[in-house]
Design a protein around this motif. Structure first.
Motif, PDB file in Angstrom:
ATOM      1  N   THR A  54       0.837  -1.194   0.000  1.00 52.99           N
ATOM      2  CA  THR A  54       0.000   0.000   0.000  1.00 52.99           C
ATOM      3  C   THR A  54       0.881   1.257   0.000  1.00 52.99           C
TER       4      THR A  54
ATOM      5  N   THR B  57      -4.574  -2.951   3.024  1.00 55.48           N
ATOM      6  CA  THR B  57      -3.323  -3.707   3.037  1.00 55.48           C
ATOM      7  C   THR B  57      -3.607  -5.160   2.661  1.00 55.48           C
ATOM      8  N   GLU B  62       0.730  -8.518   6.767  1.00 58.74           N
ATOM      9  CA  GLU B  62       0.881  -8.110   8.160  1.00 58.74           C
ATOM     10  C   GLU B  62       0.319  -9.118   9.145  1.00 58.74           C
TER      11      GLU B  62
END
Lengths: 204, 204, 204
Positions: A54, B57, B62
Motif C-alpha cells: 500500500t 493492506t 501483516e
C-alpha cells in the motif's frame, strides 16, 4: 541505498528482458510479442510486489529508464540470438542473474516497509521469480520455477542469507554481493549438475 | 468482527493450501513448487481482492499467522496424501470449504468498504474462487471453475444469501454460518450428483 | 472529460464482453463461466491499469453501470451467437472496437496522472489489450495478441497518434475520434488482409 537498488534493478531488468525475449523467439512470436514478453518478464515480479504494498508506486511508472533497458535487452537478444545459441542454456544464465538481483531488491524493499522476516523473504522470491512465472504463463507453459531443478529454493535461501547478514550488521557492498552471488552461482551449479530437491514421490 | 474474519480466513487458508498442494503433487511438482501452489491457492483470491481496494493492506503481509497455516496445510497434504487418496475427491472437499469461508469473508469486506450489493457479491466470488483460478493457471489447466459442475454460481448465490440475511438484521453467528454451510453443502452435493447448469449448447 | 471517458469505457466494456463471451462459448463453458470470461475480458485491462496507479480506485468498483453493460453484452452474445456466426470473425470485430476505445481511455488516464509519454502509451496498450490476454490465459490458449497478426503494434501507434494530437492542441471530439478510428480500422484491415509484421525468423 535507493541508488544501489536502482542499479540492481536496471541490470536485473536487462537480464530478465533477454531471458523473456529468448523464450518468446523460441515460440516464434512477432517482434512486438517478443518485446511484450521481455517487458512482463523484466517488470512482472517487481510489479506484483509493488501493487501489494500500500502506497508504493509501481517502480517503472516513474522511472522510464527501465523501459529503455528492457528495449535494449530485447534488441540484444534479437540481434545475438544465433550467437546466444552457442552458449549452453543462455536463457537460464540471464534468468539466474535476474533472480539474484531481483530477490535481494525485493527483500530490501520488504525491510524498508518494516515487514516481518518471513514476509521479506516471500517478497524477495516474488520479485525474483514471478516475472518468469508470468512469462511462462503468457507462452502457455507450466512455469519453469515448478520444475525439477531447484529454483524458488535458491531464492528463499539467498533472501535468508541477506537477512542474516543484515541482522549481523554487515554493510554494503558485502551485504548485497554475498547473497546475490550465492543465488547466481547456486542456480548455475544446479543447472550444470541437474541437482534436484529430494523427490517426495520416490516410493510411488 | 475483525476477529471472526481472521478465524474464517485462517481455516480457509488451511483448507485451500491442502487443495493447492494436492493439485501440485498430482502434477508431481518439487517440494517448493508444492508449497508455492499451496500458497497462491490459499492467498490468491484475497490478494486480488485487497489490491483492488484502495487503502486496503494485503491481508497476509501483516498477519504472518497465515503463512504458518499454509505451511501446516502443505505438510498435512504431503504427509497424508496417500490417506487422502482414499477419500473421494479430497481436493474438491477442501476446495468447497475454502470457497464457502472465503466467499463470505469477501462479501463482508465489500460491506465494510460500503460498496454496492452486486460489487460485494463479485468481491466474494473473487475472494472465494480466484485462488483456485490462479492455481489452475499455474499448473497450465483450464480453471475448474469454468467446467461443467456448478462452482461460481454457488459462490454468487451464497453471497446473495449473506447480503439478504444482513439486510434483514440477522446477526452472528447465524449470519455467517447459514451462507457458509449453504456453499459447502451445495458444492458437495453438486460434485456427488454431478449437477450441471442447463447447457446453452443443447441444440447444437 | 470524465463523462466522455465513462461513455468510451461503457461501450468498450460492452464490446469486450461480447468478445469474451464468444470465446468462452467456443470453449463450451457453462453459463456462469461465459459471464466470468466476459467480465474479465471487459474489465481486465482497466483493472490492471488501476491497481498499478497509486490512489486510483478500480473503475468498476464504484461504477456499477459497467456490470450491467457486461451482463447485457453477455446476453447479446448468447442470444445472437448463431447470427454472429454469419459475420466473419465477429470476435475479432468486437475485440477491435474494445482495443480502440480502451487504448485511448488508458492513455488519457496516464496523462491525467502526469506520467511520461512512453508510460502513457504502455498504459494505453495494457488497458486495451490485457483484458484479451487474461481471457486467453483463462481459456488456456497463447494470447492472440502475440500471434502473427499485428495487434499490440496498432494499439501503440494509436496511443502515439493521440499523444501527438494532444501536444498539437487538437481538442475533442477530433482528439479522440481520430486515434480510435485508426485503431479499429487498422485492426480490421490487418485481419481482412492478414497483414503481419516482417518476420525476424526469415533466414532460419
Amino acid at each position: 541505498m535507493e541508488l544501489i537498488l536502482n542499479y540492481i534493478g536496471i541490470i536485473g531488468s536487462f537480464a530478465l528482458a533477454i531471458s523473456g525475449a529468448l523464450t518468446a523467439m523460441h515460440k516464434r512470436f512477432d517482434p512486438f510479442g517478443v518485446l511484450i514478453i521481455a517487458f512482463v518478464t523484466a517488470v512482472g515480479g517487481g510489479t506484483v510486489r509493488d501493487i501489494m504494498l500500500t502506497g508504493k508506486t509501481v517502480f517503472w511508472l516513474e522511472q522510464t529508464s527501465y523501459i529503455y533497458f528492457i528495449i535494449a535487452g530485447t534488441f540484444f537478444a534479437v540481434i545475438f540470438r544465433n550467437k546466444l545459441g552457442y552458449i549452453q542454456k543462455p536463457l537460464l544464465f540471464f534468468d539466474a542473474i535476474g533472480l539474484g538481483l531481483y530477490t535481494i531488491a525485493g527483500v530490501q524493499i520488504g525491510i524498508s516497509f518494516e515487514l516481518s522476516p518471513i514476509i521479506c523473504i516471500i517478497l524477495g522470491t516474488i520479485t525474483g521469480s514471478f516475472g518468469g512465472v508470468i512469462r511462462d504463463i503468457f507462452v502457455n507453459e507450466v512455469p519453469v520455477i515448478f520444475k525439477k531443478e531447484i529454483y524458488a529454493t535458491v531464492s528463499i535461501v539467498g533472501g535468508a542469507i541477506y537477512l542474516t547478514l543484515y541482522k549481523l550488521g554487515v554493510s554494503n557492498p558485502l551485504l548485497q554481493i554475498v547473497p546475490i552471488l550465492f543465488i547466481i552461482i547456486t542456480r548455475l551449479l544446479v543447472i550444470k549438475y541437474k541437482i534436484s530437491l529430494p523427490s517426495i514421490y520416490a516410493k510411488e
